[in-house]
Design an enzyme around this catalytic site. Structure first.
Site, PDB file in Angstrom:
ATOM      1  N   ALA A 161       0.834  -1.211   0.000  1.00  0.00           N
ATOM      2  CA  ALA A 161       0.000   0.000   0.000  1.00  0.00           C
ATOM      3  C   ALA A 161       0.865   1.256   0.000  1.00  0.00           C
ATOM      4  O   ALA A 161       0.520   2.269   0.600  1.00  0.00           O
ATOM      5  CB  ALA A 161      -0.934  -0.021   1.208  1.00  0.00           C
ATOM      6  N   GLY A 191       0.805   1.402  -4.917  1.00  0.00           N
ATOM      7  CA  GLY A 191      -0.362   0.608  -4.517  1.00  0.00           C
ATOM      8  C   GLY A 191      -1.538   1.474  -4.079  1.00  0.00           C
ATOM      9  O   GLY A 191      -2.679   1.238  -4.483  1.00  0.00           O
ATOM     10  N   ASP A 236      -0.857  -4.350   3.394  1.00  0.00           N
ATOM     11  CA  ASP A 236       0.553  -3.985   3.592  1.00  0.00           C
ATOM     12  C   ASP A 236       1.044  -4.645   4.871  1.00  0.00           C
ATOM     13  O   ASP A 236       0.265  -5.073   5.720  1.00  0.00           O
ATOM     14  CB  ASP A 236       0.718  -2.461   3.686  1.00  0.00           C
ATOM     15  CG  ASP A 236       2.136  -2.010   3.362  1.00  0.00           C
ATOM     16  OD1 ASP A 236       2.380  -1.571   2.210  1.00  0.00           O
ATOM     17  OD2 ASP A 236       3.016  -2.106   4.256  1.00  0.00           O
ATOM     18  N   ASN A 280      13.194  -8.032  -3.064  1.00  0.00           N
ATOM     19  CA  ASN A 280      11.863  -7.977  -3.658  1.00  0.00           C
ATOM     20  C   ASN A 280      11.368  -9.344  -4.139  1.00  0.00           C
ATOM     21  O   ASN A 280      10.171  -9.629  -4.069  1.00  0.00           O
ATOM     22  CB  ASN A 280      11.843  -6.956  -4.799  1.00  0.00           C
ATOM     23  CG  ASN A 280      11.816  -5.529  -4.266  1.00  0.00           C
ATOM     24  OD1 ASN A 280      11.692  -5.323  -3.067  1.00  0.00           O
ATOM     25  ND2 ASN A 280      11.937  -4.562  -5.144  1.00  0.00           N
ATOM     26  N   ARG A 332       5.133   6.835 -21.448  1.00  0.00           N
ATOM     27  CA  ARG A 332       6.197   7.849 -21.378  1.00  0.00           C
ATOM     28  C   ARG A 332       6.627   8.277 -22.789  1.00  0.00           C
ATOM     29  O   ARG A 332       6.758   9.478 -23.080  1.00  0.00           O
ATOM     30  CB  ARG A 332       7.395   7.289 -20.596  1.00  0.00           C
ATOM     31  CG  ARG A 332       7.110   7.240 -19.110  1.00  0.00           C
ATOM     32  CD  ARG A 332       8.254   6.660 -18.302  1.00  0.00           C
ATOM     33  NE  ARG A 332       7.964   6.792 -16.872  1.00  0.00           N
ATOM     34  CZ  ARG A 332       8.426   5.991 -15.928  1.00  0.00           C
ATOM     35  NH1 ARG A 332       9.220   4.985 -16.239  1.00  0.00           N
ATOM     36  NH2 ARG A 332       8.105   6.195 -14.667  1.00  0.00           N
ATOM     37  N   HIS A 364      12.045  -3.568 -18.689  1.00  0.00           N
ATOM     38  CA  HIS A 364      11.815  -2.249 -18.095  1.00  0.00           C
ATOM     39  C   HIS A 364      13.142  -1.731 -17.565  1.00  0.00           C
ATOM     40  O   HIS A 364      13.522  -1.999 -16.450  1.00  0.00           O
ATOM     41  CB  HIS A 364      10.805  -2.432 -16.956  1.00  0.00           C
ATOM     42  CG  HIS A 364      10.366  -1.168 -16.308  1.00  0.00           C
ATOM     43  ND1 HIS A 364       9.891  -0.088 -17.005  1.00  0.00           N
ATOM     44  CD2 HIS A 364      10.308  -0.825 -15.003  1.00  0.00           C
ATOM     45  CE1 HIS A 364       9.563   0.863 -16.156  1.00  0.00           C
ATOM     46  NE2 HIS A 364       9.813   0.447 -14.935  1.00  0.00           N
TER      47      HIS A 364
HETATM   48  P1  NAD Z   1       6.719   2.112  -1.658  1.00  0.00           P
HETATM   49  O1  NAD Z   1       7.953   1.935  -0.861  1.00  0.00           O
HETATM   50  O2  NAD Z   1       5.988   3.405  -1.578  1.00  0.00           O
HETATM   51  O3  NAD Z   1       5.695   0.946  -1.300  1.00  0.00           O
HETATM   52  C1  NAD Z   1       6.068  -0.379  -1.119  1.00  0.00           C
HETATM   53  C2  NAD Z   1       5.186  -0.922  -0.035  1.00  0.00           C
HETATM   54  O4  NAD Z   1       5.401  -2.331   0.053  1.00  0.00           O
HETATM   55  C3  NAD Z   1       5.461  -0.321   1.339  1.00  0.00           C
HETATM   56  O5  NAD Z   1       4.292   0.266   1.875  1.00  0.00           O
HETATM   57  C4  NAD Z   1       5.924  -1.528   2.165  1.00  0.00           C
HETATM   58  O6  NAD Z   1       5.531  -1.454   3.529  1.00  0.00           O
HETATM   59  C5  NAD Z   1       5.226  -2.650   1.421  1.00  0.00           C
HETATM   60  N1  NAD Z   1       5.789  -3.961   1.730  1.00  0.00           N
HETATM   61  C6  NAD Z   1       7.095  -4.302   1.903  1.00  0.00           C
HETATM   62  N2  NAD Z   1       7.186  -5.604   2.192  1.00  0.00           N
HETATM   63  C7  NAD Z   1       5.927  -6.105   2.183  1.00  0.00           C
HETATM   64  C8  NAD Z   1       5.375  -7.384   2.416  1.00  0.00           C
HETATM   65  N3  NAD Z   1       6.154  -8.436   2.694  1.00  0.00           N
HETATM   66  N4  NAD Z   1       4.034  -7.533   2.318  1.00  0.00           N
HETATM   67  C9  NAD Z   1       3.230  -6.486   2.051  1.00  0.00           C
HETATM   68  N5  NAD Z   1       3.693  -5.239   1.822  1.00  0.00           N
HETATM   69  C10 NAD Z   1       5.027  -5.058   1.904  1.00  0.00           C
HETATM   70  O7  NAD Z   1       7.117   1.803  -3.183  1.00  0.00           O
HETATM   71  P2  NAD Z   1       6.311   2.203  -4.497  1.00  0.00           P
HETATM   72  O8  NAD Z   1       6.815   3.497  -5.014  1.00  0.00           O
HETATM   73  O9  NAD Z   1       4.863   2.030  -4.232  1.00  0.00           O
HETATM   74  O10 NAD Z   1       6.832   1.066  -5.504  1.00  0.00           O
HETATM   75  C11 NAD Z   1       6.487  -0.305  -5.278  1.00  0.00           C
HETATM   76  C12 NAD Z   1       7.272  -1.205  -6.202  1.00  0.00           C
HETATM   77  O11 NAD Z   1       6.869  -0.975  -7.554  1.00  0.00           O
HETATM   78  C13 NAD Z   1       8.802  -0.992  -6.198  1.00  0.00           C
HETATM   79  O12 NAD Z   1       9.444  -2.241  -6.344  1.00  0.00           O
HETATM   80  C14 NAD Z   1       9.042  -0.154  -7.445  1.00  0.00           C
HETATM   81  O13 NAD Z   1      10.341  -0.277  -7.941  1.00  0.00           O
HETATM   82  C15 NAD Z   1       8.033  -0.779  -8.369  1.00  0.00           C
HETATM   83  N6  NAD Z   1       7.637   0.006  -9.532  1.00  0.00           N
HETATM   84  C16 NAD Z   1       7.546  -0.654 -10.717  1.00  0.00           C
HETATM   85  C17 NAD Z   1       7.140   0.012 -11.849  1.00  0.00           C
HETATM   86  C18 NAD Z   1       6.989  -0.741 -13.137  1.00  0.00           C
HETATM   87  O14 NAD Z   1       6.873  -0.146 -14.201  1.00  0.00           O
HETATM   88  N7  NAD Z   1       6.965  -2.069 -13.112  1.00  0.00           N
HETATM   89  C19 NAD Z   1       6.851   1.384 -11.790  1.00  0.00           C
HETATM   90  C20 NAD Z   1       6.942   2.023 -10.564  1.00  0.00           C
HETATM   91  C21 NAD Z   1       7.321   1.328  -9.422  1.00  0.00           C
END
Ligand code: NAD
Length: 311
Positions: A13, A17, A36, A98, A154, A178
């Site tokens: 979240a 999320g 979360d 991750n 983008r 990506h």
């Molecule tokens: P964020 O740090 O804001 O959120 C990640 C959340 O995951 C946090 O709230 C954390 O508490 C939670 N979390 C961690 N471990 C967990 C678990 N075991 N169970 C449940 N929740 C857990 O990060 P964000 O900016 O929201 O990005 C999330 C992910 O998406 C990152 O890996 C980022 O690199 C990726 N991302 C991918 C793309 C894409 O194009 N694929 C684009 C943007 C971000």
């Protein structure tokens, strides 16, 4: 009369999320379960989103939780949990932590929603999608990664800004992984049917291609303490909508390949038809030798990461 609301679970979240939860609810697509690991945090976000419902005029439920039991019966599970990239950090640096988080989250969610379609967002997304697929043995139509829709958006944005036209009129296609080795395809980009090669010179197109390749890093550099989340949430919401509304959208998706493009046993961004059953078809484009070589280079970097991880 049977009353039924589809459910989408979002694991993680954080910024992506929680923004995705807002988009799904405010587009009136589904009820949302936001999960979360941090106690109270998804519950607080869910209550905040629920308190906006009267103003945003929708009636979707948003449930915040730390317990997978609350995710039961979801049609779609989106995984956005993990740690995120900091300046100077490569996507591969994120892999070890991750991968563990996402594999565990996927297995926990599938136990409560055995028929769900999974969309992985967590980076490095093609590698993590591959590992989650391997851990769950899900068929390829039901597990996929989101990246190509974002990268294409983008590219679409940069083309629209350069030409001073609406992004709505720009169609752009980005395949591959990506990251720096993604494959924007100018040959398949048009402005209302007009190929961009008729509207811009080669040097301009190359500049926009390069900006697209570094689109995520550009935002990380600007923000310093975070990474992109608005457009990633929009891109994922588009995929969620395509599934829930059975739209048969043709979108670039990180799919498990079984011989397409001469690639096997790997997840990579390719054009797929997406509908209520998930990935319906992987479309094989007639790539030039140069484009095919670039796609294979992209695939090779994903494969190397998988092999490094599996040791
Ligand atoms: P964020 O740090 O804001 O959120 C990640 C959340 O995951 C946090 O709230 C954390 O508490 C939670 N979390 C961690 N471990 C967990 C678990 N075991 N169970 C449940 N929740 C857990 O990060 P964000 O900016 O929201 O990005 C999330 C992910 O998406 C990152 O890996 C980022 O690199 C990726 N991302 C991918 C793309 C894409 O194009 N694929 C684009 C943007 C971000």
């Amino acid at each position: 009369m049977l009353c039924y609301s589809p459910r989408v679970t979002i694991v993680g979240a954080g910024r992506v999320g929680s923004t995705l939860a807002q988009r799904i609810a405010e587009k009136n697509l589904a009820d949302v379960v936001l999960l979360d690991i941090i106690p109270g945090m998804p519950q607080g976000l869910a209550l905040d989103l629920m308190e906006a419902r009267g103003i945003e005029t929708h009636n979707r439920k948003i449930i915040g939780t730390n317990d997978y039991a609350d995710t039961f019966g979801s049609e779609i599970v989106v995984i956005a949990a993990g740690i995120k990239r900091k300046p100077g950090m490569s996507r591969d640096d994120l892999l070890k932590t991750n991968a563990l988080i996402v594999v565990e989250a996927t297995l926990s969610a599938i136990a409560r929603s055995p028929d769900a379609i999974f969309i992985i967002i967590t980076n490095p997304v093609e590698v993590i999608t591959y590992l989650a697929r391997q851990a769950t043995s899900l068929p390829r139509d039901r597990i996929m990664g989101m990246a190509g829709v974002l990268d294409s958006a983008r590219f679409q944005t940069f083309i629209a800004l350069e030409l001073g036209v609406s992004p709505v009129d720009v169609n752009a296609m980005v395949l591959g992984s990506h990251g720096d080795l993604m494959l924007p395809l100018p040959r398949y980009c048009t402005v209302n049917g007009i190929p961009i090669t008729e509207l811009m010179d080669a040097a301009t197109i190359e500049r926009l291609v390069e900006r697209t390749r570094h689109g995520g890093a550009e935002i990380v550099e600007l923000m310093q303490t975070g990474s992109a989340f608005f457009a990633p949430a929009s891109a994922t919401c588009l995929m969620v909508e395509a599934i829930l509304r059975n739209q048969s959208r043709l979108l670039p998706i990180a799919a498990y390949l079984q011989g397409e493009y001469g690639l096997d046993n790997i997840c990579l961004g390719v054009p797929c038809r997406l509908g209520c059953g998930g990935i319906d078809t992987v479309l094989e484009l007639n790539l030039t030798d140069g484009e095919m070589a670039a796609l294979h280079t992209s695939a090779e970097s994903v494969r190397e990461s998988i092999e490094r991880y599996l040791g």
